[in-house]
Design a protein around this motif. Structure first.
Motif, PDB file in Angstrom:
ATOM      1  N   ALA A  40      -7.387   5.776   1.165  1.00  0.00           N
ATOM      2  CA  ALA A  40      -6.255   5.172   0.628  1.00  0.00           C
ATOM      3  C   ALA A  40      -5.190   6.174  -0.036  1.00  0.00           C
ATOM      4  N   ASP A  41      -5.778   7.434   0.149  1.00  0.00           N
ATOM      5  CA  ASP A  41      -5.169   8.723  -0.739  1.00  0.00           C
ATOM      6  C   ASP A  41      -3.917   9.137   0.272  1.00  0.00           C
TER       7      ASP A  41
ATOM      8  N   ARG B  54       0.748  -1.219  -0.178  1.00  0.00           N
ATOM      9  CA  ARG B  54       0.104   0.027  -0.088  1.00  0.00           C
ATOM     10  C   ARG B  54       0.779   1.232  -0.051  1.00  0.00           C
ATOM     11  N   GLU B  55       0.428   2.259  -0.717  1.00  0.00           N
ATOM     12  CA  GLU B  55       1.124   3.449  -0.784  1.00  0.00           C
ATOM     13  C   GLU B  55       1.442   4.111   0.661  1.00  0.00           C
ATOM     14  N   THR B  56       0.677   3.808   1.394  1.00  0.00           N
ATOM     15  CA  THR B  56       0.620   4.503   3.006  1.00  0.00           C
ATOM     16  C   THR B  56       1.900   3.463   3.602  1.00  0.00           C
ATOM     17  N   ASP B  57       2.059   2.487   3.149  1.00  0.00           N
ATOM     18  CA  ASP B  57       3.188   1.547   3.960  1.00  0.00           C
ATOM     19  C   ASP B  57       4.459   2.419   3.846  1.00  0.00           C
ATOM     20  N   ARG B  58       5.201   2.346   5.062  1.00  0.00           N
ATOM     21  CA  ARG B  58       6.479   2.770   5.093  1.00  0.00           C
ATOM     22  C   ARG B  58       7.469   2.229   4.037  1.00  0.00           C
TER      23      ARG B  58
ATOM     24  N   ASP C 101      -9.689   4.608  -6.883  1.00  0.00           N
ATOM     25  CA  ASP C 101     -10.542   5.928  -6.554  1.00  0.00           C
ATOM     26  C   ASP C 101     -10.287   7.060  -7.358  1.00  0.00           C
ATOM     27  N   LEU C 102      -9.061   7.261  -7.768  1.00  0.00           N
ATOM     28  CA  LEU C 102      -8.612   8.362  -8.857  1.00  0.00           C
ATOM     29  C   LEU C 102      -9.153   8.169  -9.675  1.00  0.00           C
ATOM     30  N   VAL C 103      -8.827   7.242 -10.649  1.00  0.00           N
ATOM     31  CA  VAL C 103      -9.430   7.082 -12.207  1.00  0.00           C
ATOM     32  C   VAL C 103     -10.366   6.323 -12.406  1.00  0.00           C
ATOM     33  N   GLY C 104     -10.772   5.496 -11.875  1.00  0.00           N
ATOM     34  CA  GLY C 104     -11.922   4.486 -11.827  1.00  0.00           C
ATOM     35  C   GLY C 104     -11.636   3.339 -12.833  1.00  0.00           C
ATOM     36  N   TYR C 105     -10.109   2.969 -12.652  1.00  0.00           N
ATOM     37  CA  TYR C 105      -9.382   2.006 -13.584  1.00  0.00           C
ATOM     38  C   TYR C 105      -8.353   1.291 -12.779  1.00  0.00           C
ATOM     39  N   VAL C 106      -8.040   0.094 -13.263  1.00  0.00           N
ATOM     40  CA  VAL C 106      -6.931  -0.462 -12.748  1.00  0.00           C
ATOM     41  C   VAL C 106      -6.574  -1.429 -13.865  1.00  0.00           C
ATOM     42  N   PRO C 107      -5.108  -1.875 -13.968  1.00  0.00           N
ATOM     43  CA  PRO C 107      -4.746  -2.824 -15.031  1.00  0.00           C
ATOM     44  C   PRO C 107      -5.477  -4.041 -14.791  1.00  0.00           C
TER      45      PRO C 107
ATOM     46  N   SER D 269      -1.451  -2.819  -4.085  1.00  0.00           N
ATOM     47  CA  SER D 269      -2.869  -2.278  -3.731  1.00  0.00           C
ATOM     48  C   SER D 269      -3.330  -1.437  -4.883  1.00  0.00           C
ATOM     49  N   THR D 270      -4.546  -1.644  -5.312  1.00  0.00           N
ATOM     50  CA  THR D 270      -5.124  -0.868  -6.257  1.00  0.00           C
ATOM     51  C   THR D 270      -6.107   0.021  -5.876  1.00  0.00           C
ATOM     52  N   ALA D 271      -6.383   0.236  -4.466  1.00  0.00           N
ATOM     53  CA  ALA D 271      -7.311   1.010  -4.077  1.00  0.00           C
ATOM     54  C   ALA D 271      -7.343   2.447  -4.333  1.00  0.00           C
ATOM     55  N   LEU D 272      -6.067   2.961  -4.371  1.00  0.00           N
ATOM     56  CA  LEU D 272      -5.926   4.646  -4.586  1.00  0.00           C
ATOM     57  C   LEU D 272      -6.112   4.780  -5.964  1.00  0.00           C
ATOM     58  N   LEU D 273      -5.666   3.949  -6.980  1.00  0.00           N
ATOM     59  CA  LEU D 273      -5.670   4.175  -8.453  1.00  0.00           C
ATOM     60  C   LEU D 273      -7.000   4.022  -8.903  1.00  0.00           C
TER      61      LEU D 273
END
Length: 337
Positions: A247-248, A140-144, A308-314, A302-306
């Protein structure tokens, strides 16, 4: 819009520039054409871009003092996408100086250029390797991210830190993204899928690290480019804005955020080789090896933020992406099916 894209002779830069040109944008491309891998492949990518209207190519090393700032002044792009880098985890074990020069000093020069000329949005490519010794999956992007395992990962973390400081000091809207094992047509010859394909077709054995148990979040190139293209229109807002979700990673002190770009559906390297064998119609001779220094056993985005931002994941599975790569490889290198 007018984009300035660094690394346009590279794998990802080529695909992004082509996508932007096809959409009617203007692309100013920069590449140093280093010989880290086959320069002929890089020139072939550039030739395709140069045949498209709206593209201009500039050849210089980003770390050259003042060169990028001068290009910014002469072209005045609205968006900068910084993809150029010295890549490769294992290469960094023998050539760490290339990563400090290309990834740290080169990124500094890009940031200086963006400071000198206001841009609507700066997008900067980092890497999943930045998660380093983090063992919590998905990443997750919020991980250290404080335990880099290679100078490559450390150089990318340095770039992230510098980009945040520039975003804070000069209010440059900046999105950094961490890529997860990107593959597809026109890929990099130093990456596993390309190496395995070449060796299997030549009847040579392949080295399979971690005995094939290593897990990677393979991300197809078209999905990656689609994600970047959507993020272009979502620059981070100034400090004080509300996050889009829990997730932001929006910074409290700068117009800056970090976003993973990966599918969130990791598969083992062994399963990847199985899919490659099916696409090639022949079997590999697998030499099982231990995991080398600097490599990690698992990556998973983790794809949650992507989302949430653009409504799309790979979303392209390897069962579709690998045959597409093999078809390109056979056509480009004229190998018989």
């Amino acid at each position: 819009m007018r984009f300035l894209v660094t690394g346009t002779a590279g794998f990802i830069g080529f695909h992004l520039a082509r996508r932007l040109l096809q959409a009617g944008h203007e692309v100013v491309g920069v590449d140093g054409l280093t010989d880290y891998y086959d320069v002929a492949l890089k020139r072939a990518r550039l030739a395709l871009l140069e045949a498209m209207p709206g593209f201009s190519a500039h050849a210089f090393m980003l770390e050259e003092p003042g060169a990028f700032t001068a290009l910014m002044a002469g072209t005045r792009p609205e968006v900068v996408v910084h993809l150029a880098a010295q890549a490769g985890v294992r290469y960094s074990l023998q050539h760490p100086e290339a990563y400090v020069s290309g990834n740290v000093v080169g990124t500094f020069q890009v940031l200086e250029g963006c400071r000198s000329h206001t841009v609507r949005h700066l997008l900067f490519a980092s890497t999943s390797s930045a998660y380093g010794g983090n063992r919590a999956a998905p990443f997750r992007e919020t991980d250290r991210a404080v335990w880099p395992l290679t100078i490559y990962a450390a150089s990318k973390l340095a770039g992230e830190a510098m980009a945040h400081s520039y975003a804070h000091l000069w209010q440059i809207p900046t999105t950094a993204f961490r890529f997860f094992t990107v593959y597809g047509p026109w890929g990099r010859p130093d990456m596993a899928l390309f190496l395995f394909t070449r060796k299997i077709l030549a009847g040579e054995p392949i080295d399979v690290y971690d005995h094939g148990r290593a897990v990677r979040d393979f991300t197809y190139i078209d999905d990656l480019v689609e994600s970047i293209a959507r993020l272009v229109d979502i620059p981070p807002p100034p400090p004080g804005a509300d996050p889009v979700s829990a997730a932001d990673t929006l910074s409290p002190v700068a117009p800056y955020r970090m976003v993973n770009i990966g599918g969130g559906r990791p598969v083992s390297v062994s399963a990847m080789i199985d899919a490659l064998e099916d696409a090639l119609g022949c079997r590999a001779v697998r030499h099982l090896r231990d995991l080398p220094p600097g490599d990690v056993a698992q990556t998973e985005a983790s794809t949650a933020l992507l989302r949430d931002l653009v409504g799309y994941v790979p979303q392209t599975p390897i069962e579709a992406g690998i045959p597409a790569f093999v078809a390109w490889y056979r056509e480009h290198y004229r190998t018989d099916p």
